[in-house]
Design a protein around this motif. Structure first.
Motif, PDB file in Angstrom:
ATOM      1  N   ILE A  34       0.837  -1.198   0.000  1.00 29.03           N
ATOM      2  CA  ILE A  34       0.000   0.000   0.000  1.00 29.03           C
ATOM      3  C   ILE A  34       0.871   1.249   0.000  1.00 29.03           C
ATOM      4  O   ILE A  34       0.610   2.202  -0.733  1.00 29.03           O
ATOM      5  CB  ILE A  34      -0.973  -0.013   1.194  1.00 29.03           C
ATOM      6  CG1 ILE A  34      -2.003  -1.135   1.006  1.00 29.03           C
ATOM      7  CG2 ILE A  34      -1.666   1.340   1.350  1.00 29.03           C
ATOM      8  CD1 ILE A  34      -2.854  -1.399   2.234  1.00 29.03           C
ATOM      9  N   ARG A  35       1.923   1.250   0.806  1.00 29.31           N
ATOM     10  CA  ARG A  35       2.835   2.398   0.868  1.00 29.31           C
ATOM     11  C   ARG A  35       3.414   2.707  -0.509  1.00 29.31           C
ATOM     12  O   ARG A  35       3.553   3.864  -0.894  1.00 29.31           O
ATOM     13  CB  ARG A  35       3.974   2.110   1.851  1.00 29.31           C
ATOM     14  CG  ARG A  35       4.992   3.252   1.929  1.00 29.31           C
ATOM     15  CD  ARG A  35       6.296   2.814   2.541  1.00 29.31           C
ATOM     16  NE  ARG A  35       6.894   1.772   1.697  1.00 29.31           N
ATOM     17  CZ  ARG A  35       7.739   0.868   2.147  1.00 29.31           C
ATOM     18  NH1 ARG A  35       8.094   0.829   3.402  1.00 29.31           N
ATOM     19  NH2 ARG A  35       8.247  -0.035   1.317  1.00 29.31           N
ATOM     20  N   PHE A  40      -5.230   2.862  -3.778  1.00 30.64           N
ATOM     21  CA  PHE A  40      -5.733   1.601  -3.256  1.00 30.64           C
ATOM     22  C   PHE A  40      -7.102   1.359  -3.853  1.00 30.64           C
ATOM     23  O   PHE A  40      -7.973   2.219  -3.817  1.00 30.64           O
ATOM     24  CB  PHE A  40      -5.852   1.663  -1.726  1.00 30.64           C
ATOM     25  CG  PHE A  40      -6.443   0.421  -1.115  1.00 30.64           C
ATOM     26  CD1 PHE A  40      -5.632  -0.655  -0.797  1.00 30.64           C
ATOM     27  CD2 PHE A  40      -7.803   0.329  -0.884  1.00 30.64           C
ATOM     28  CE1 PHE A  40      -6.186  -1.813  -0.241  1.00 30.64           C
ATOM     29  CE2 PHE A  40      -8.359  -0.819  -0.340  1.00 30.64           C
ATOM     30  CZ  PHE A  40      -7.541  -1.892  -0.019  1.00 30.64           C
ATOM     31  N   PHE A  41      -7.314   0.168  -4.405  1.00 31.69           N
ATOM     32  CA  PHE A  41      -8.607  -0.244  -4.923  1.00 31.69           C
ATOM     33  C   PHE A  41      -8.993  -1.523  -4.212  1.00 31.69           C
ATOM     34  O   PHE A  41      -8.251  -2.505  -4.238  1.00 31.69           O
ATOM     35  CB  PHE A  41      -8.533  -0.482  -6.441  1.00 31.69           C
ATOM     36  CG  PHE A  41      -9.788  -1.073  -7.007  1.00 31.69           C
ATOM     37  CD1 PHE A  41     -10.923  -0.298  -7.128  1.00 31.69           C
ATOM     38  CD2 PHE A  41      -9.821  -2.390  -7.400  1.00 31.69           C
ATOM     39  CE1 PHE A  41     -12.089  -0.844  -7.644  1.00 31.69           C
ATOM     40  CE2 PHE A  41     -10.981  -2.944  -7.920  1.00 31.69           C
ATOM     41  CZ  PHE A  41     -12.124  -2.169  -8.041  1.00 31.69           C
ATOM     42  N   ALA A  46     -10.061  -3.551   6.610  1.00 29.99           N
ATOM     43  CA  ALA A  46      -8.941  -3.022   7.392  1.00 29.99           C
ATOM     44  C   ALA A  46      -7.858  -2.472   6.469  1.00 29.99           C
ATOM     45  O   ALA A  46      -7.201  -1.479   6.800  1.00 29.99           O
ATOM     46  CB  ALA A  46      -8.365  -4.120   8.290  1.00 29.99           C
ATOM     47  N   LEU A  47      -7.686  -3.083   5.305  1.00 31.97           N
ATOM     48  CA  LEU A  47      -6.667  -2.595   4.374  1.00 31.97           C
ATOM     49  C   LEU A  47      -7.037  -1.231   3.805  1.00 31.97           C
ATOM     50  O   LEU A  47      -6.172  -0.383   3.610  1.00 31.97           O
ATOM     51  CB  LEU A  47      -6.452  -3.605   3.246  1.00 31.97           C
ATOM     52  CG  LEU A  47      -5.832  -4.933   3.666  1.00 31.97           C
ATOM     53  CD1 LEU A  47      -5.694  -5.861   2.466  1.00 31.97           C
ATOM     54  CD2 LEU A  47      -4.488  -4.731   4.338  1.00 31.97           C
ATOM     55  N   HIS A  48      -8.310  -0.979   3.582  1.00 29.21           N
ATOM     56  CA  HIS A  48      -8.705   0.344   3.085  1.00 29.21           C
ATOM     57  C   HIS A  48      -8.486   1.392   4.176  1.00 29.21           C
ATOM     58  O   HIS A  48      -8.076   2.508   3.899  1.00 29.21           O
ATOM     59  CB  HIS A  48     -10.143   0.320   2.533  1.00 29.21           C
ATOM     60  CG  HIS A  48     -11.144   1.144   3.253  1.00 29.21           C
ATOM     61  ND1 HIS A  48     -11.991   0.634   4.199  1.00 29.21           N
ATOM     62  CD2 HIS A  48     -11.433   2.465   3.154  1.00 29.21           C
ATOM     63  CE1 HIS A  48     -12.769   1.604   4.658  1.00 29.21           C
ATOM     64  NE2 HIS A  48     -12.455   2.723   4.041  1.00 29.21           N
ATOM     65  N   VAL A  49      -8.702   1.025   5.429  1.00 30.66           N
ATOM     66  CA  VAL A  49      -8.447   1.945   6.542  1.00 30.66           C
ATOM     67  C   VAL A  49      -6.957   2.270   6.612  1.00 30.66           C
ATOM     68  O   VAL A  49      -6.569   3.421   6.810  1.00 30.66           O
ATOM     69  CB  VAL A  49      -8.960   1.352   7.876  1.00 30.66           C
ATOM     70  CG1 VAL A  49      -8.545   2.214   9.061  1.00 30.66           C
ATOM     71  CG2 VAL A  49     -10.470   1.184   7.832  1.00 30.66           C
ATOM     72  N   LEU A  50      -6.120   1.280   6.407  1.00 34.20           N
ATOM     73  CA  LEU A  50      -4.671   1.491   6.390  1.00 34.20           C
ATOM     74  C   LEU A  50      -4.272   2.419   5.246  1.00 34.20           C
ATOM     75  O   LEU A  50      -3.467   3.335   5.421  1.00 34.20           O
ATOM     76  CB  LEU A  50      -3.947   0.146   6.272  1.00 34.20           C
ATOM     77  CG  LEU A  50      -2.428   0.166   6.287  1.00 34.20           C
ATOM     78  CD1 LEU A  50      -1.892   0.802   7.570  1.00 34.20           C
ATOM     79  CD2 LEU A  50      -1.884  -1.250   6.130  1.00 34.20           C
ATOM     80  N   ALA A  51      -4.852   2.232   4.082  1.00 32.81           N
ATOM     81  CA  ALA A  51      -4.564   3.094   2.928  1.00 32.81           C
ATOM     82  C   ALA A  51      -4.984   4.535   3.207  1.00 32.81           C
ATOM     83  O   ALA A  51      -4.264   5.479   2.875  1.00 32.81           O
ATOM     84  CB  ALA A  51      -5.260   2.564   1.684  1.00 32.81           C
ATOM     85  N   VAL A  52      -6.144   4.717   3.830  1.00 33.92           N
ATOM     86  CA  VAL A  52      -6.606   6.061   4.198  1.00 33.92           C
ATOM     87  C   VAL A  52      -5.608   6.696   5.161  1.00 33.92           C
ATOM     88  O   VAL A  52      -5.214   7.856   4.998  1.00 33.92           O
ATOM     89  CB  VAL A  52      -8.021   6.017   4.822  1.00 33.92           C
ATOM     90  CG1 VAL A  52      -8.377   7.345   5.477  1.00 33.92           C
ATOM     91  CG2 VAL A  52      -9.058   5.658   3.767  1.00 33.92           C
ATOM     92  N   GLY A  79     -15.086  11.226  -2.406  1.00 35.93           N
ATOM     93  CA  GLY A  79     -13.795  11.865  -2.581  1.00 35.93           C
ATOM     94  C   GLY A  79     -13.621  13.060  -1.659  1.00 35.93           C
ATOM     95  O   GLY A  79     -14.495  13.366  -0.880  1.00 35.93           O
ATOM     96  N   PRO A  80     -12.501  13.699  -1.682  1.00 38.36           N
ATOM     97  CA  PRO A  80     -11.431  13.473  -2.645  1.00 38.36           C
ATOM     98  C   PRO A  80     -10.537  12.270  -2.323  1.00 38.36           C
ATOM     99  O   PRO A  80      -9.943  11.702  -3.227  1.00 38.36           O
ATOM    100  CB  PRO A  80     -10.620  14.762  -2.586  1.00 38.36           C
ATOM    101  CG  PRO A  80     -10.803  15.256  -1.195  1.00 38.36           C
ATOM    102  CD  PRO A  80     -12.207  14.838  -0.803  1.00 38.36           C
ATOM    103  N   GLN A  81     -10.454  11.856  -1.041  1.00 38.70           N
ATOM    104  CA  GLN A  81      -9.553  10.737  -0.761  1.00 38.70           C
ATOM    105  C   GLN A  81     -10.219   9.384  -0.942  1.00 38.70           C
ATOM    106  O   GLN A  81      -9.620   8.466  -1.483  1.00 38.70           O
ATOM    107  CB  GLN A  81      -8.963  10.827   0.646  1.00 38.70           C
ATOM    108  CG  GLN A  81      -7.900   9.758   0.872  1.00 38.70           C
ATOM    109  CD  GLN A  81      -7.258   9.793   2.241  1.00 38.70           C
ATOM    110  OE1 GLN A  81      -7.592  10.618   3.073  1.00 38.70           O
ATOM    111  NE2 GLN A  81      -6.329   8.892   2.470  1.00 38.70           N
TER     112      GLN A  81
END
Length: 114
Positions: A34-35, A40-41, A46-52, A79-81
């Motif tokens: 992710i970093r 992130f798609f 939990a992975l989307h939370v990490l990407a945010v 959006g935007p994030q």
């Protein structure tokens, strides 16, 4: 594109007929991927939370109606994030045309930003 699947994910145990089983990757591998990603798609996870948290642009394709609740999206759904893929009816969808349009929109904005 890399497929990230955290340990214990339903994607490693629920394999629909005609698809390929997914192997779980560990949290450190997921965080590093992710970093290093431009965006992130994925689904509401939990992975989307990490990407945010890492400040990545996020596109979510969430097929589970129970996860359409605004409580899962403190930054909003438009959006935007964080952008949730929506159909013509304004509801979340996983329709391939809507997914392609969302990806194109986010990628074009990302490329314009220096």
């Amino acid at each position: 594109m890399i497929q990230l699947t955290p340990p214990g994910s339903r994607w490693t145990t629920e394999v629909p007929a005609g698809t390929i089983a997914v192997e779980a990757s560990d949290w450190l591998t997921n965080a590093c991927a992710i970093r290093n990603a431009d965006l992130f798609f994925g689904d509401c996870s939990a992975l989307h939370v990490l990407a945010v948290a890492m400040g990545k642009p996020v596109i979510l394709c969430e097929p589970m109606k129970a996860r359409w609740n605004q409580i899962f999206f403190p930054l909003g759904m438009n959006g935007p994030q964080v952008t949730v893929v929506k159909g013509h009816d304004g509801l979340p969808t996983f329709d391939a045309r809507a997914v392609a349009a969302a990806l194109e929109s986010i990628l074009s904005r990302h490329q314009e930003t220096p």
